[in-house]
Design a protein around this motif. Sequence first.
Motif, PDB file in Angstrom:
ATOM      1  N   ARG A 159       7.215  -0.269   2.317  1.00 48.55           N
ATOM      2  CA  ARG A 159       6.504   0.905   1.817  1.00 48.55           C
ATOM      3  C   ARG A 159       5.220   0.453   1.148  1.00 48.55           C
ATOM      4  N   GLY A 160       4.373   1.389   0.787  1.00 51.52           N
ATOM      5  CA  GLY A 160       3.127   1.048   0.116  1.00 51.52           C
ATOM      6  C   GLY A 160       3.360   0.247  -1.150  1.00 51.52           C
ATOM      7  N   VAL A 161       4.296   0.691  -1.941  1.00 44.99           N
ATOM      8  CA  VAL A 161       4.532   0.019  -3.215  1.00 44.99           C
ATOM      9  C   VAL A 161       5.048  -1.404  -3.013  1.00 44.99           C
ATOM     10  N   ASP A 162       5.781  -1.615  -1.928  1.00 47.82           N
ATOM     11  CA  ASP A 162       6.278  -2.963  -1.638  1.00 47.82           C
ATOM     12  C   ASP A 162       5.128  -3.894  -1.285  1.00 47.82           C
ATOM     13  N   VAL A 163       4.232  -3.373  -0.460  1.00 50.98           N
ATOM     14  CA  VAL A 163       3.061  -4.160  -0.090  1.00 50.98           C
ATOM     15  C   VAL A 163       2.236  -4.468  -1.340  1.00 50.98           C
ATOM     16  N   ALA A 164       2.065  -3.465  -2.183  1.00 47.45           N
ATOM     17  CA  ALA A 164       1.278  -3.642  -3.404  1.00 47.45           C
ATOM     18  C   ALA A 164       1.872  -4.739  -4.279  1.00 47.45           C
ATOM     19  N   LYS A 165       3.176  -4.688  -4.477  1.00 53.12           N
ATOM     20  CA  LYS A 165       3.815  -5.707  -5.307  1.00 53.12           C
ATOM     21  C   LYS A 165       3.705  -7.075  -4.667  1.00 53.12           C
ATOM     22  N   HIS A 166       3.907  -7.114  -3.365  1.00 54.53           N
ATOM     23  CA  HIS A 166       3.871  -8.395  -2.663  1.00 54.53           C
ATOM     24  C   HIS A 166       2.497  -9.043  -2.750  1.00 54.53           C
ATOM     25  N   THR A 186      -6.535   0.890   1.910  1.00 60.25           N
ATOM     26  CA  THR A 186      -6.674  -0.149   2.927  1.00 60.25           C
ATOM     27  C   THR A 186      -5.799   0.134   4.134  1.00 60.25           C
ATOM     28  N   LEU A 187      -4.552   0.545   3.893  1.00 60.55           N
ATOM     29  CA  LEU A 187      -3.659   0.789   5.026  1.00 60.55           C
ATOM     30  C   LEU A 187      -4.081   2.016   5.824  1.00 60.55           C
ATOM     31  N   ALA A 188      -4.744   2.960   5.168  1.00 59.61           N
ATOM     32  CA  ALA A 188      -5.264   4.111   5.903  1.00 59.61           C
ATOM     33  C   ALA A 188      -6.294   3.636   6.926  1.00 59.61           C
ATOM     34  N   LYS A 189      -7.128   2.688   6.499  1.00 65.27           N
ATOM     35  CA  LYS A 189      -8.117   2.141   7.439  1.00 65.27           C
ATOM     36  C   LYS A 189      -7.435   1.359   8.555  1.00 65.27           C
ATOM     37  N   LEU A 190      -6.432   0.604   8.198  1.00 63.82           N
ATOM     38  CA  LEU A 190      -5.745  -0.201   9.216  1.00 63.82           C
ATOM     39  C   LEU A 190      -4.984   0.696  10.198  1.00 63.82           C
ATOM     40  N   ASN A 202      -5.621   1.080  14.261  1.00 61.99           N
ATOM     41  CA  ASN A 202      -4.454   0.908  15.119  1.00 61.99           C
ATOM     42  C   ASN A 202      -3.762  -0.446  14.950  1.00 61.99           C
ATOM     43  N   TYR A 203      -3.731  -0.909  13.725  1.00 61.90           N
ATOM     44  CA  TYR A 203      -2.992  -2.128  13.419  1.00 61.90           C
ATOM     45  C   TYR A 203      -1.603  -1.798  12.867  1.00 61.90           C
ATOM     46  N   VAL A 204      -1.500  -0.650  12.170  1.00 57.33           N
ATOM     47  CA  VAL A 204      -0.207  -0.248  11.610  1.00 57.33           C
ATOM     48  C   VAL A 204       0.038   1.234  11.886  1.00 57.33           C
ATOM     49  N   GLU A 205       1.297   1.617  11.777  1.00 59.05           N
ATOM     50  CA  GLU A 205       1.710   3.017  11.884  1.00 59.05           C
ATOM     51  C   GLU A 205       2.622   3.299  10.700  1.00 59.05           C
ATOM     52  N   LYS A 242       6.915   7.545   5.437  1.00 59.63           N
ATOM     53  CA  LYS A 242       5.883   6.643   4.913  1.00 59.63           C
ATOM     54  C   LYS A 242       6.313   5.183   4.939  1.00 59.63           C
ATOM     55  N   PHE A 243       7.187   4.843   5.826  1.00 61.60           N
ATOM     56  CA  PHE A 243       7.540   3.434   5.988  1.00 61.60           C
ATOM     57  C   PHE A 243       6.602   2.857   7.035  1.00 61.60           C
TER      58      PHE A 243
END
Lengths: 161, 161
Positions: free
Chosen positions: B35-42, B53-57, B61-64, B69-70
Amino acid sequence: MNEVWKKFEQHEPSHSTAHHLMAIHTLIEKNGYARGVDVAKHLNITRGSVSLTLAKLKEKNYVEEDANKFYRLTARGEQIVRSIIQKRLVLRAFFRDLLQLPEAVAESDACKMEHLLSDEAGREMQLFLEFCLSEDPTAGAFRQAYQRFRERRLQEAPSAS
Amino acid sequence: MNEVWKKFEQHEPSHSTAHHLMAIHTLIEKNGYARGVDVAKHLNITRGSVSLTLAKLKEKNYVEEDANKFYRLTARGEQIVRSIIQKRLVLRAFFRDLLQLPEAVAESDACKMEHLLSDEAGREMQLFLEFCLSEDPTAGAFRQAYQRFRERRLQEAPSAS
DNA sequence: TCCCGGTGTTTGGCTCATCAAACGTTGGTT
DNA sequence: AACCAACGTTTGATGAGCCAAACACCGGGA
């Protein structure tokens, strides 16, 4: 969790800084002087951008300018340039002479990484390269053996990831 | 004059992009989801930053993301992650096992450069490393000879630039 | 002397990637 | 039903680096 990756952004010198300093160095070597417009042409960016960037580098004590706006590197700037040149040469030689990559790729990869390689890695890489490319018979045998190994591999799997 | 150096800024993927994708990959490997929060913590950055950033990615077409929201990597994202992992492993092994740099330096240098190394260089480096560290007697002799060469050099000049 | 070309500087704008802080949504507890 | 905590999003800001364009200076012709 991951702390290492953030050092990238704060890395000193930045790619831009590195190339501004390198430009000044190169231009002075070649022409005997380096003005803002010369740096701009060399890096293919605008005079305005150079003016701002070099002002910051002046504050950081990497460069100075004389009464006529001619730029010089300070001792600190020189030190950085020396270290980058060493790494660029080592990286390029590694990519080109050892890995046998095309000149252009070697050049481009070296340019992208030259300012990021640590001093320790730069030193060790130079040592390693020196031995690999030396006249030492073991090194020579190694180069030949690797050559054969590589060709065998490329024939087996022409395009394996 | 110099055209190569500018490619650095436009380099795809950027350092940040690379690590966002790597984070998603790693988290899914470890926890089964990201999830977003997991990425943020990591990555040790804020949720807000990750969201942007993930909205841009996603647009690139790098992520879905699924209904909850997973995040998942697309095929394109997976491809990039694979290529970065390969380069990271190769670089780290090169620095640590061949150049004998401390683990921390090897890790840090590899992390700084993993996303910048060209695919060709990554491939050739892997081939080279494979041979260097193989059981091949020539490679073994080479390693020993280099070991001696290096120690001799370090005794001669304990700290030469 | 007047003007123009070359040079340096400043300003406003842009993208990327970050932060802090406010705001919105949702699901589980009580 | 009410509330709170966790999470995602949005907003205003920052700093690096870049651009274009306007402005400022200065020195050498005509």
